[in-house]
Design a protein around this motif. Structure first.
Motif, short mmCIF file in Angstrom:
data_model
loop_
_atom_site.label_atom_id
_atom_site.label_comp_id
_atom_site.label_asym_id
_atom_site.label_seq_id
_atom_site.Cartn_x
_atom_site.Cartn_y
_atom_site.Cartn_z
N SER A 14 0.87 -1.29 0.08
CA SER A 14 -0.03 0.09 0.05
C SER A 14 1.03 1.20 0.03
CB SER A 14 -0.83 -0.10 1.28
OG SER A 14 -0.06 -0.05 2.51
N ASP A 15 0.38 2.42 -0.30
CA ASP A 15 0.82 3.78 -0.43
C ASP A 15 1.48 3.89 0.94
OD1 ASP A 15 0.12 3.73 -2.90
OD2 ASP A 15 -1.35 5.13 -2.57
N ALA A 29 -6.72 12.46 -5.52
CA ALA A 29 -5.47 11.99 -5.40
C ALA A 29 -5.35 10.51 -5.29
CB ALA A 29 -4.47 12.81 -4.43
N LEU A 30 -6.12 9.88 -4.58
CA LEU A 30 -6.08 8.25 -4.23
C LEU A 30 -6.47 7.67 -5.48
CD1 LEU A 30 -7.59 8.03 -0.62
CD2 LEU A 30 -5.01 7.80 -1.39
N VAL A 31 -7.55 8.31 -6.19
CA VAL A 31 -8.25 7.86 -7.54
C VAL A 31 -7.04 7.83 -8.38
CG1 VAL A 31 -9.75 7.95 -9.34
CG2 VAL A 31 -10.41 8.51 -6.99
N ALA A 32 -6.30 8.79 -8.59
CA ALA A 32 -5.06 8.85 -9.44
C ALA A 32 -4.12 7.71 -9.05
CB ALA A 32 -4.36 10.41 -9.45
N LEU A 33 -3.80 7.61 -7.90
CA LEU A 33 -2.75 6.61 -7.51
C LEU A 33 -3.14 5.37 -7.74
CD1 LEU A 33 -1.64 8.09 -4.05
CD2 LEU A 33 -0.57 8.33 -6.34
N SER A 34 -4.50 4.85 -7.53
CA SER A 34 -4.94 3.66 -7.70
C SER A 34 -5.03 3.25 -9.34
CB SER A 34 -6.44 3.60 -7.36
OG SER A 34 -7.08 2.34 -7.78
N GLN A 38 -2.85 0.50 -11.18
CA GLN A 38 -3.29 -0.48 -12.27
C GLN A 38 -2.58 -0.47 -13.53
OE1 GLN A 38 -7.57 0.62 -12.51
NE2 GLN A 38 -8.07 -0.28 -10.36
N THR A 39 -2.38 0.77 -14.00
CA THR A 39 -1.65 0.99 -15.11
C THR A 39 -0.16 0.07 -15.23
OG1 THR A 39 -2.71 2.94 -15.52
CG2 THR A 39 -0.69 2.60 -16.93
N ARG A 40 0.48 0.54 -14.23
CA ARG A 40 1.53 -0.20 -13.85
C ARG A 40 1.45 -1.70 -13.94
NH1 ARG A 40 3.93 -1.41 -9.20
NH2 ARG A 40 2.54 -0.32 -7.85
#
Length: 628
Positions: A14-15, A29-34, A38-40
């Protein structure tokens, strides 16, 4: 465009940390991190297909490298700038702007790079792990908060230096002080004092009043009356003659003078007097006409330095003859030289009838009656009988020190001691001596030390003495003079000349004409560099081979006389071409006594007309009196 959030995301897990700006909600910001996670993971499994237009990603394989940027999200799209440090991703989240003129991604990249510096410094290297980040979590949190809002490289360096030392307080509150220290600016604490002093000075100067004394105003009025022209009348008469209907106009003080409009011959009020024939006499009346200098003063002058082996050179002002030595004899000597006694002696010769040059005229008193009767005088009566002491006696003993370098005075000093000689214990009956005295002539004294057990100061140069009787003189006061007011009884000059293997030395000396009495029994000691095998001196001297000293004894040095010369010549084993300097030093020893002290210090009773003590002859002697 600015960075909206910073985050630390491990490769697995987790972050760890999320730092956002005030207007950016943490949920977004949490949506962007999630979406970034997923992209990674999609890129890692190879399931993601990049678009052909390149809007969604930049670069061939953005997540395979250690740094880059990627656009994530479907409805709310964000640009994520990332850097991989060991197993931790440092992420910077910003918006996606399609306008190329506003989209400045390099600002967000700079903030991410600063955040990487913070993380590496906190973990003491690139081995960044979640455990190490947990130990410095508070420092990293505050540092990333400051970095997110934008800082300069100067403050970033100060923050990184204080992360393991001074801690969070120094990191947060060192912004202004750090910037000023690096740029060389003064802090407000230092400048505030100067501004307050300047303001106080302005207030004090604005409230100050300047008043002229009544005597100065009266004297100024008297001078002003004498400056008013007599033909135009006084100022009050001119005001009375002014027309009543004419208004008085204030004159501009910076206006040009009316004299520029007048003809040249009338400026200043001078008019040609046609009726008189002696115009030059009137023009020169009341002026002091200086006489022309004599013809001899216009000739060339030559100031030379006379040496014992010839002319040592000097200042040549012309190639003609010189008149300075003839007209101003002794001008270049020490203390201005003296007067030649031959100027006051006429050419008249002494008659031969006066025998030995008139010396018998000095005997004007009659011979004593015992000599006339032929009775012999006993030898005991011829001896000077020592006078018996009437009371306490005081005298001053001064020691003068000086050092000359060739003819220039390098150092000088005078130290004096005031001695008290009491009545012997037998005659005084062991009574204490007690009286007061005062000292005058203390303008040049630098420091005074007194023996507090016997003397006490009453102020204003007054002292009180109380001591028991003693056979020996008692020192009660000690003082020293300022070097600039120290009188020099004797001025000495040492000149040496090394030619080949021959060394020539000359000593010139002259007495101070202000001395109360001439110096007697003066000894000059010349320290020789070698024991001479051959020696030529003038006048005669005493050679001490064991001490390598050459001594001259001068019976008397006149006050107003020409400088004396002592010469010596000897061979030395060192050639002048060797470059070695030969040291030659001359020491002078003398002593004298008189009714006045050399420094001008005098001892007087506390009250006039009262004899508390008797002042005997003062003495002075030489200390380290040398020339090199």
């Amino acid at each position: 465009m600015s960075c909206l959030a910073l985050s630390l995301q491990p490769a697995n897990g987790s972050d760890i940390l999320l730092q956002t700006r005030e207007w950016f909600p943490p949920a977004r910001a949490l949506v962007a991190l999630s979406a970034f996670r997923q992209t990674r993971l999609a890129f890692a499994s190879g399931k993601h297909q990049s678009a052909e237009d390149g809007d969604t990603s930049l670069g061939d394989d953005p997540l395979a490298a250690s740094s880059g940027q990627v656009i994530v999200g479907v409805e709310s799209r964000y640009r994520v700038v990332y850097r991989l440090v060991n197993s931790i991703y440092v992420l910077g989240i910003t918006t996606v702007d399609q306008d190329d003129g506003v989209n400045n991604v390099f600002e967000c990249i700079s903030i991410v790079n600063q955040a990487v510096s913070v993380v590496v410094t906190a973990c003491r290297g690139v081995d960044v792990t979640p455990e190490k980040l947990g130990r410095k979590y508070a420092e990293i949190y505050m540092a990333l908060d400051i970095v997110l809002r934008g800082i300069s490289n100067i403050r970033l360096a100060a923050m990184l230096a204080s992360m393991h030392g001074d801690g969070i307080a120094k990191m947060v509150h060192s912004a202004i002080a750090t910037e000023n220290k690096i740029r060389g600016a003064d802090s407000w604490k230092n400048v505030e004092i100067n501004s307050l002093e300047h303001q106080a000075g302005v207030v004090a100067f604005s409230n100050a009043t300047f008043e002229m004394p009544a005597e100065a105003l009266q004297a100024g009025d008297e001078v002003a009356v004498t400056l008013v022209p007599t033909g135009q009348g006084s100022l009050s008469e001119q005001q009375d003659q002014q027309k009543p209907g004419e208004e008085e106009v204030e004159k501009d003080p910076f206006a040009a003078s009316d004299a520029i409009n007048k003809p040249e011959e009338l400026v200043g009020g001078f008019k040609k007097d046609k009726g008189s024939s002696n115009d030059l006499t009137k023009a020169l009346a009341g002026l002091e006409v200086t006489t022309l200098p004599p013809a001899a003063a216009t000739e060339s002058t030559h100031i030379g330095v006379e040496g014992f082996e010839g002319d040592y050179g000097g200042i040549e002002f012309s190639n003609d003859g010189s008149t300075l030595p003839e007209d101003f004899e002794g001008l270049n000597q020490a203390w201005g030289g003296g007067l030649d006694a031959s100027e006051f002696v006429g050419s008249k010769k002494v008659p031969k009838s006066q025998g030995l040059g008139g010396l018998e005229l000095l005997q004007t008193s009659e011979p004593p009656p015992t000599a006339a009767k032929g009775a012999g005088t006993p030898l005991e009566n011829l001896l000077v009988q020592k006078t018996e002491m009437k009371g306490p006696e005081m005298f001053i003993l001064e020691e003068i020190r000086a050092e000359f370098r060739e003819s220039l005075l390098a150092r000088a000093g005078l130290q004096g001691m005031v001695y008290l000689k009491t009545l012997p214990p037998k005659s005084s009956g062991d009574k204490e001596t007690e009286f007061s005295f005062r000292i005058e002539g203390t303008n040049g004294i630098k420091r005074v030390v007194m023996q507090s057990s016997r003397v006490s100061s009453l102020g204003n140069g007054m002292f009180h003495v109380r001591t028991s009787s003693s056979e020996e003189p008692i020192p009660i006061l000690k003082y020293s003079l300022l070097p600039r007011v120290t009188p020099l009884p004797l001025r000495v000059r040492l000149i040496k000349r090394h030619s080949g293997t021959l060394l020539s030395v000359m000593i010139q000396y002259v007495s101070n004409p202000d001395l109360p009495a001439p110096l007697n029994d003066v000894t000059f000691v010349l320290k020789l560099p070698v024991d001479p095998s051959l020696l030529k001196v003038s006048p005669k001297a005493i050679l001490n081979r064991s001490e390598k000293e050459l001594k001259w004894h001068v019976q008397e040095i006149p006050l107003m006389g020409n400088p004396g010369r002592l010469r010596a010549r000897m061979p030395v084993d060192r050639n002048e071409e060797d470059g070695e300097e030969i040291d030659v030093v001359c020491y002078v020893k003398f002593s004298a006594q008189g009714t006045k002290s050399l420094s001008g210090v005098s001892l007087l009773p506390a009250s006039e007309g009262k004899t508390d003590f008797y002042e005997v002859n003062h003495r002075y002697e030489s200390g380290v009196y040398m020339c090199n």
